[in-house]
Design an enzyme around this catalytic site. Structure first.
Site, mmCIF file in Angstrom:
data_model
loop_
_atom_site.group_PDB
_atom_site.id
_atom_site.type_symbol
_atom_site.label_atom_id
_atom_site.label_comp_id
_atom_site.label_asym_id
_atom_site.label_seq_id
_atom_site.Cartn_x
_atom_site.Cartn_y
_atom_site.Cartn_z
ATOM 1 N N GLY A 75 0.789 -1.222 0.000
ATOM 2 C CA GLY A 75 0.000 0.000 0.000
ATOM 3 C C GLY A 75 0.820 1.271 0.000
ATOM 4 N N CYS A 334 0.938 1.830 11.563
ATOM 5 C CA CYS A 334 1.871 2.721 10.868
ATOM 6 C C CYS A 334 1.901 4.120 11.481
ATOM 7 C CB CYS A 334 1.504 2.813 9.391
ATOM 8 S SG CYS A 334 1.643 1.244 8.516
#
Length: 394
Positions: A75, A334
């Site tokens: 991603g 993240c």
């Protein structure tokens, strides 16, 4: 209870057995370079094309799958490839006079790219969201004009599960500026929420394998025809020169098998039931609990949810549950830096007394009801103990 109750599938998922089986076969038997001119290599190239066609069908895209789908490492690379790929082809004057638009609750792979352009002098418009995490269409309408170069809006938020109305937003963007590139990071939404890139008028979409029980290290982007982009990686010219490097065939076929898994079973129906069970059990058992994000099931992902428990520190609860074999998180995997801590919760206006008590619970196609039931029991029990302890030390 089972040795592990894994309820952090928004961070990553366990690869499904059929995914691993297909990848092992590819490693051992179909190991040829897709660029080779002999038959086994050509067969690998055909296999990659078939996987691309599967992805196109999953997002209801039209056109040449070979050119519209570009494989990436995941991603983050996909977001960077599409956003930088479009903007870095623009003339300096266009960047100087134009603007780019995104939201304040984007994944760091989008947010940090926009911040980088902002530091370089490009005008960035950061759209706010409401208490459920939705962009106000009127806000978007007021900022998109003939100078807007690119809009990036996350399709499904990775903490709240908020499913943005992409078709509505896409119409606004294209009505105001048909030449504006419309991108969506759909990593958390892929195979969990419906997407039609044609109806949403999306020009670029980011997808990822390890969020749907596929392998890590493989992702893909959809790029609408007519949009030339500047590559991030140069080399042998694979993927029509847009992403050079020998293709990760084993990752690609594993990704393909994961898509089939989510298509061929009653996965979504089960996940909806899991989320309902968690929500109802927590609300019925614990006081002062808030389920964050949309209340309407049609407007949220069934696979991820955030819960705010007043009087409990989320990180402490996480580790207490971990000690009992239950794995949850306090937010995006993240977003571990302090400057990003609780960014989503602050963006939706959550009160400070609840912000620190936020945990994220998420499911996959391999999640069982026993895992969910046992996991919730542990979460409730540990939250109650922590609340008692907090009262005791006051």
């Amino acid at each position: 209870m089972s040795e592990i109750c894994y309820l952090d599938n928004a961070a990553t998922t366990k690869s499904a057995p059929q995914v691993v089986e297909r990848m092992v076969k590819s490693f051992q038997q179909d190991y040829f370079n897709p660029s080779a001119m002999y038959k086994p290599g050509l067969n690998e190239e055909k296999a990659i094309q078939a996987c691309k066609a599967q992805l196109m069908a999953a997002i209801h895209a039209k056109g040449d799958a070979d050119r519209r789908i570009i494989y990436t490492s995941g991603g983050s690379e996909g977001d960077n490839l599409l956003i930088r790929g479009v903007l870095d082809r623009k003339r300096p004057s266009a960047l100087e006079n134009g603007s780019i638009v995104t939201t304040i609750i984007e994944h760091p792979a989008v947010r940090e790219v926009f911040s980088d352009y902002e530091k370089r002098g490009v005008k960035v418009i950061w759209l706010p969201v409401d208490e459920a995490g939705f962009v106000d269409p009127q806000d978007l309408s007021e900022v998109v004009d003939e100078h807007t170069l690119l809009v990036s809006i996350m399709g499904v938020n990775n903490e709240l599960g908020t499913f943005q109305p992409l078709e509505t937003l896409g119409k606004i963007i294209k009505d105001h500026n048909p030449d504006c590139f419309f991108h969506s990071d759909f990593v958390q939404g892929f195979m969990k929420c419906p997407i039609d890139v044609e109806k949403a008028q999306l020009d670029g979409v980011t997808l990822c394998g390890h969020k749907i029980n596929g392998p890590k290290g493989i992702g893909a982007v959809y790029l609408r025809e007519g949009w030339p982009i500047k590559p991030l990686v140069f080399g042998g010219g694979q993927e029509h020169g847009l992403r050079s490097g020998t293709e990760n065939v084993q990752g690609i076929v594993g990704f393909d098998e994961a898509v089939k898994l989510w298509e061929s079973h009653d996965v979504i129906k089960r996940l909806v039931q899991y989320r309902r069970y968690v929500e109802n059990t927590l609300m019925d058992t614990l006081e002062n609990v808030k389920i964050l994000g949309p209340q309407d099931e049609e407007k949220r992902s069934p696979a991820v949810m955030s819960v705010a428990i007043e009087g409990v520190r989320g990180e402490v609860l996480l580790h207490a549950c971990e000690a009992k074999g239950v794995y949850i998180s306090t937010g995006s995997a993240c977003s571990t830096h302090k400057k990003e801590k609780h960014q989503v919760q602050k963006a939706i206006g959550l009160s400070p007394s609840y912000i620190e008590g936020t945990i994220r619970i998420s499911f996959s196609a391999l999640t069982t009801f026993d895992e969910v039931k046992q996991g919730v029991e542990i979460i409730i029990g540990e939250a109650q103990q922590l609340r008692k302890f907090a009262k005791f030390i006051k």
